[in-house]
Each structure stands twice: as structure tokens, then as C-alpha cells.
Design a protein around this motif. Structure first.
Motif, PDB file in Angstrom:
ATOM      1  N   ASP A 156       5.123   2.793  -2.561  1.00 22.90           N
ATOM      2  CA  ASP A 156       5.302   2.216  -1.219  1.00 22.90           C
ATOM      3  C   ASP A 156       6.148   0.946  -1.297  1.00 22.90           C
ATOM      4  O   ASP A 156       6.161   0.239  -2.311  1.00 22.90           O
ATOM      5  CB  ASP A 156       3.949   1.872  -0.593  1.00 22.90           C
ATOM      6  CG  ASP A 156       3.235   3.111  -0.086  1.00 22.90           C
ATOM      7  OD1 ASP A 156       3.858   4.195  -0.116  1.00 22.90           O
ATOM      8  OD2 ASP A 156       2.067   2.974   0.324  1.00 22.90           O
ATOM      9  N   LYS A 157       6.821   0.651  -0.204  1.00 22.55           N
ATOM     10  CA  LYS A 157       7.623  -0.555  -0.110  1.00 22.55           C
ATOM     11  C   LYS A 157       6.731  -1.785  -0.028  1.00 22.55           C
ATOM     12  O   LYS A 157       5.763  -1.801   0.729  1.00 22.55           O
ATOM     13  CB  LYS A 157       8.518  -0.484   1.128  1.00 22.55           C
ATOM     14  CG  LYS A 157       9.490  -1.643   1.256  1.00 22.55           C
ATOM     15  CD  LYS A 157      10.371  -1.465   2.489  1.00 22.55           C
ATOM     16  CE  LYS A 157      11.341  -2.618   2.624  1.00 22.55           C
ATOM     17  NZ  LYS A 157      12.223  -2.459   3.802  1.00 22.55           N
ATOM     18  N   LYS A 158       7.059  -2.777  -0.817  1.00 23.26           N
ATOM     19  CA  LYS A 158       6.249  -3.995  -0.823  1.00 23.26           C
ATOM     20  C   LYS A 158       6.662  -4.895   0.343  1.00 23.26           C
ATOM     21  O   LYS A 158       7.741  -4.747   0.905  1.00 23.26           O
ATOM     22  CB  LYS A 158       6.421  -4.747  -2.136  1.00 23.26           C
ATOM     23  CG  LYS A 158       5.972  -3.926  -3.358  1.00 23.26           C
ATOM     24  CD  LYS A 158       6.176  -4.709  -4.635  1.00 23.26           C
ATOM     25  CE  LYS A 158       5.731  -3.899  -5.842  1.00 23.26           C
ATOM     26  NZ  LYS A 158       6.577  -2.717  -6.078  1.00 23.26           N
ATOM     27  N   ALA A 159       5.794  -5.826   0.685  1.00 24.67           N
ATOM     28  CA  ALA A 159       6.044  -6.723   1.822  1.00 24.67           C
ATOM     29  C   ALA A 159       7.148  -7.726   1.493  1.00 24.67           C
ATOM     30  O   ALA A 159       7.258  -8.203   0.354  1.00 24.67           O
ATOM     31  CB  ALA A 159       4.761  -7.464   2.186  1.00 24.67           C
ATOM     32  N   GLN A 160       7.946  -8.054   2.477  1.00 24.33           N
ATOM     33  CA  GLN A 160       9.045  -9.010   2.288  1.00 24.33           C
ATOM     34  C   GLN A 160       8.775 -10.270   3.116  1.00 24.33           C
ATOM     35  O   GLN A 160       8.483 -10.182   4.304  1.00 24.33           O
ATOM     36  CB  GLN A 160      10.374  -8.402   2.724  1.00 24.33           C
ATOM     37  CG  GLN A 160      11.564  -9.354   2.552  1.00 24.33           C
ATOM     38  CD  GLN A 160      12.880  -8.729   2.969  1.00 24.33           C
ATOM     39  OE1 GLN A 160      12.924  -7.524   3.308  1.00 24.33           O
ATOM     40  NE2 GLN A 160      13.950  -9.512   2.933  1.00 24.33           N
ATOM     41  N   SER A 161       8.874 -11.422   2.486  1.00 24.57           N
ATOM     42  CA  SER A 161       8.710 -12.705   3.169  1.00 24.57           C
ATOM     43  C   SER A 161      10.084 -13.344   3.375  1.00 24.57           C
ATOM     44  O   SER A 161      11.067 -12.968   2.743  1.00 24.57           O
ATOM     45  CB  SER A 161       7.814 -13.643   2.358  1.00 24.57           C
ATOM     46  OG  SER A 161       6.497 -13.117   2.269  1.00 24.57           O
ATOM     47  N   SER A 190       4.554 -12.924   4.162  1.00 25.06           N
ATOM     48  CA  SER A 190       4.109 -11.539   4.351  1.00 25.06           C
ATOM     49  C   SER A 190       3.389 -10.991   3.122  1.00 25.06           C
ATOM     50  O   SER A 190       3.285  -9.768   2.935  1.00 25.06           O
ATOM     51  CB  SER A 190       5.310 -10.637   4.669  1.00 25.06           C
ATOM     52  OG  SER A 190       5.973 -11.071   5.842  1.00 25.06           O
ATOM     53  N   GLY A 200       0.936  -9.443   0.633  1.00 29.12           N
ATOM     54  CA  GLY A 200      -0.161  -8.493   0.851  1.00 29.12           C
ATOM     55  C   GLY A 200      -0.217  -7.448  -0.249  1.00 29.12           C
ATOM     56  O   GLY A 200       0.588  -7.472  -1.195  1.00 29.12           O
ATOM     57  N   GLN A 226       0.124  -3.790  -2.113  1.00 27.85           N
ATOM     58  CA  GLN A 226       0.904  -2.555  -2.059  1.00 27.85           C
ATOM     59  C   GLN A 226      -0.097  -1.420  -1.934  1.00 27.85           C
ATOM     60  O   GLN A 226      -0.963  -1.254  -2.765  1.00 27.85           O
ATOM     61  CB  GLN A 226       1.736  -2.404  -3.342  1.00 27.85           C
ATOM     62  CG  GLN A 226       2.586  -1.156  -3.363  1.00 27.85           C
ATOM     63  CD  GLN A 226       3.272  -0.941  -4.695  1.00 27.85           C
ATOM     64  OE1 GLN A 226       2.794  -1.418  -5.742  1.00 27.85           O
ATOM     65  NE2 GLN A 226       4.375  -0.191  -4.695  1.00 27.85           N
ATOM     66  N   LYS A 227      -0.018  -0.719  -0.852  1.00 27.20           N
ATOM     67  CA  LYS A 227      -1.058   0.276  -0.542  1.00 27.20           C
ATOM     68  C   LYS A 227      -1.162   1.340  -1.620  1.00 27.20           C
ATOM     69  O   LYS A 227      -2.257   1.739  -2.013  1.00 27.20           O
ATOM     70  CB  LYS A 227      -0.793   0.893   0.813  1.00 27.20           C
ATOM     71  CG  LYS A 227      -0.929  -0.119   1.958  1.00 27.20           C
ATOM     72  CD  LYS A 227      -0.683   0.532   3.304  1.00 27.20           C
ATOM     73  CE  LYS A 227      -0.802  -0.493   4.437  1.00 27.20           C
ATOM     74  NZ  LYS A 227      -0.530   0.105   5.770  1.00 27.20           N
TER      75      LYS A 227
END
Length: 401
Positions: free
Chosen positions: A178-183, A169, A171, A173-174
Motif C-alpha cells: 500500500d502507498k504510505k502517507a505523505q506529509s 500525515s 500513520g 501502512q495498512k
């Protein structure tokens, strides 16, 4: 007792009968002259008759021995002595050896190398030329083990953890806060058991003592047979009934990732490489049946030139920069490629060995020796997707497509 000895005895008998005949004629002549003191000559005649009887007895005994061996000295099936004794001349002579008569036997036979039951057959006297040792059949070249990573174990099973899933996941951080993507990763536990491959032969202690090289020859054939079975199991083992779980059983089936409308079998093998590369396991070789590799090497272009190498090349078989392993353990018409050095590994628990024993009570009593060849190993196929298998089939373009 040979035919030659029989002929010698027959000759002795003839000499003895001739001697008795001569003395009989002498005795008859001297009696005709009225001589009285002939006791000494009569004793000589009696001794000669005894000697003749002795020769005849020896001849009879020799004939019986030869008959027991199924031999025969004449074309009529009768021995030389038999013919002499049964002849009319001998019968007349035997009735009155002092009468001046004699017995004679003519022997006429051409000596040849024949072995038939006939006069003159001397073929049995020619010894055969015997070559030393044992002529063994050719051994199949064993190669698959050399492709795989090597290991050893002191256990009866191999357990390893492998990744079975990966959710990527990654990507941007907008914006800050914001919450970062979790893989995610997923793992699974795999266990493969150590398998035993073995076979044995029995031989008598006497033959092993008397034939110096036989035990080493048996050991060599047992060892080769074990490795030949191992070679086939590394590829084709089903994983059941005590078998290894072979690479072909677990490999991924070929599916053209490029979706070409047509390709040759050489192109197909390149597409199989692509499929393994996409799985992130760069292949390090092909496994083909020798028949299929010969077909590939014999393919020619439109001008009749060989596409793969040339007939005078001494280079090792290669295709698309990778080694080609030829083995009859691979079924003709099939192929396998993959990262053999990364995707699978052999673990030896007990290296191939030969044991010789007479400990079995029944063997000890019967004077038998058991020669056993055995090994224990495990095969771990870490990543089935690292291996691509399939049928060698060219694809033709669809007409009107």
C-alpha cells in the motif's frame, strides 16, 4: 570699589579737612598776634587744601564706579561721600576752610548678611558653597536586550527562511504494497532591515575645553538615551517609518487554552505559559511593568500572608519558575511572556558608539563641536507564536453559571 573703600576715603577726607581746619586756626591765631613771617604756614595750608581736593576727587570717582554697579551705601540711597559733600557743614567749610569750621558725618548702620540696597548689607561678601560635578537624574534599568539571542551582521538586512506550514500525515501502512502517507512542509522567506538609531548634541569648543568632565557627561547621557529608545523599540516598534518591528507588535494575543471559568492575574500568567508551551516554545521569562509586579507581590491569602515570597526575601523576582523582568518600556496593565532566547534575535550591524566632529563648515566657523551617538541593528522575530501578550485581567466566575 567696595563700601569699605568708600568709608576709608571718607575717613581720609575728614582727616584732611580736620588738618586744614587746625592749620587755619593756627594761621588765624598767629595773625592775631601780629606775626609777619607766615609764608611757610600759608604754603602748608595750600598743600593741605590740594591734598583734601585730591581725596575728594578720588571719593567722587569711587562713588561713580559704585553707582554704575547699582550699589548704594546708605538707607537714603546716597553714598557716604555724597552725604558729606552735600551736608551744610561741609558747604560752609568749603567756602572758607580757614574760618575754623569743620564738617562731620556720622555713620550708623548695623552690618548684616542682607543683600538689599541698604547700609550695612554685607551678604554679597559671603561666597556660596558650590558642589563639584553635575547631579544627573536616575537612569531607568535596561533589560530586554539581555533576554534575546545575540548576533552580528555585515549587511544592511537579514533574510531567513522559516517554516510556515506542516501537514503531518504520519500513520500506519495498512498492508504491504500500500502507498504510505505523505506529509508536507511549507516555507516562507522573511527579510528584516537594519535600522539606524542616533541622536546628537552640540557644544562650543570653549565650554568643552573649560569644563573637563562635560564631554564625557554628554557622551554618557547620549548613550543612555540611545539604549532607552532601543529598549522601547524592541518591545513596541511598529515596523514602519524606520522603526524596528517590535516583539509586542508581532506576539500572539493571550487566549486561555484551559478555558477556566475564573482565574487571578497570577493564574493568567501561568495560562499564558501554557499557551506558549502548546506552541512548542517553552518560555524563559515574563516582562511586566514594575507597578504590576508590585501588585502581584502584594497579593495575600485569606490569612493575610503574602502569596509571592515575603517582604524580607532577597531573591530575584520569579514567577512560576521564570525570571520576571521589570521595565517601564512595558505599559502598565500589560504583560509579555515567551521564548525570548529562541523566538527572536538581535543582530548588531554597528555597536553603539560616540563620534566627535567639527567637520561641518558651519560648526568649524562657529567653533562648535558635534557629539553623535549612533547604532545600527536588526530584530528578527522568528516565531510570533513563541510570544504571548495580553492585558492583566482576572476572570470572575459567572453568577449562576
Amino acid at each position: 570699589m567696595s563700601e569699605q573703600n568708600l568709608e576709608q576715603l571718607a575717613t581720609e577726607l575728614k582727616k584732611a579737612t580736620d588738618g586744614v581746619k587746625a592749620m587755619g586756626e593756627e594761621l588765624e591765631g598767629r595773625l592775631g598776634k601780629g606775626e609777619k613771617s607766615l609764608d611757610s604756614l600759608k604754603e602748608q595750608v595750600d598743600e593741605a587744601l590740594l591734598a583734601m581736593g585730591d581725596v575728594k576727587s578720588r571719593l567722587d570717582e569711587a562713588e561713580q564706579k559704585l553707582a554704575r554697579r547699582g550699589a548704594s551705601d546708605t538707607q537714603s540711597g546716597k553714598s557716604l561721600g555724597q552725604q558729606l559733600v552735600e551736608s551744610e557743614q561741609f558747604k560752609a567749610f568749603a567756602q572758607d576752610p580757614r574760618s575754623g569750621r569743620s564738617a562731620r558725618l556720622d555713620i550708623k548702620a548695623t552690618i548684616t548678611s542682607a543683600t538689599a540696597d541698604a547700609a550695612g548689607s554685607a551678604g554679597a561678601l559671603v561666597p556660596e558653597q558650590r558642589l563639584p560635578g553635575i547631579i544627573a537624574p536616575p537612569d531607568m534599568r535596561l533589560t530586554i536586550r539581555d533576554l534575546l539571542a545575540k548576533g552580528t551582521t555585515s549587511s544592511n538586512s537579514i533574510t531567513y527562511i522559516k517554516e510556515t506550514g506542516f501537514t503531518n500525515s504520519a500513520g500506519y501502512q495498512k498492508k504491504e504494497g500500500d502507498k504510505k502517507a505523505q506529509s508536507d512542509l511549507k516555507f516562507g522567506e522573511e527579510t528584516v532591515g537594519v535600522k539606524t538609531i542616533a541622536h546628537f548634541m552640540k557644544a562650543s569648543r570653549q565650554i568643552l575645553d573649560d569644563a573637563d568632565m562635560l564631554q564625557s557627561y554628554i557622551s554618557g547621557r547620549l548613550f543612555f538615551g540611545l539604549k532607552l529608545f532601543e529598549e522601547k523599540q524592541l518591545l513596541n516598534g511598529t515596523g514602519s517609518n524606520g522603526e524596528l518591528n517590535g516583539i509586542l507588535t508581532q506576539a500572539t494575543t493571550f487566549a486561555d487554552p484551559a478555558k477556566l471559568t475564573e482565574y487571578t492575574i497570577i493564574d493568567q500568567l501561568r495560562l499564558a505559559l501554557l499557551q506558549a508551551i502548546i506552541a512548542e516554545y517553552p518560555p524563559n521569562g515574563f516582562i511586566l511593568n514594575p507597578i504590576d509586579w508590585a501588585k502581584i507581590e502584594l497579593q495575600k491569602d485569606g490569612q493575610g500572608r503574602h502569596i509571592i515570597g515575603n517582604p524580607q526575601s532577597l531573591a530575584q523576582p520569579t514567577l512560576w519558575g521564570l525570571s520576571v523582568v521589570q521595565t517601564q518600556a512595558m505599559t502598565a496593565g500589560q504583560f509579555l511572556t515567551g521564548a525570548f532566547n529562541l523566538g527572536a534575535q538581535i543582530f548588531d550591524r554597528q555597536a553603539s558608539s560616540i563620534a566627535v566632529s567639527t567637520e561641518n563648515e558651519d560648526d568649524f566657523i562657529k567653533n562648535l563641536v558635534t557629539i553623535l551617538c549612533e547604532e545600527r541593528l536588526a530584530l528578527a522575530v522568528y516565531r510570533p507564536e513563541a510570544f504571548i501578550k495580553g492585558s492583566l485581567t482576572a476572570k470572575a466566575a459567572t453568577v449562576g453559571g
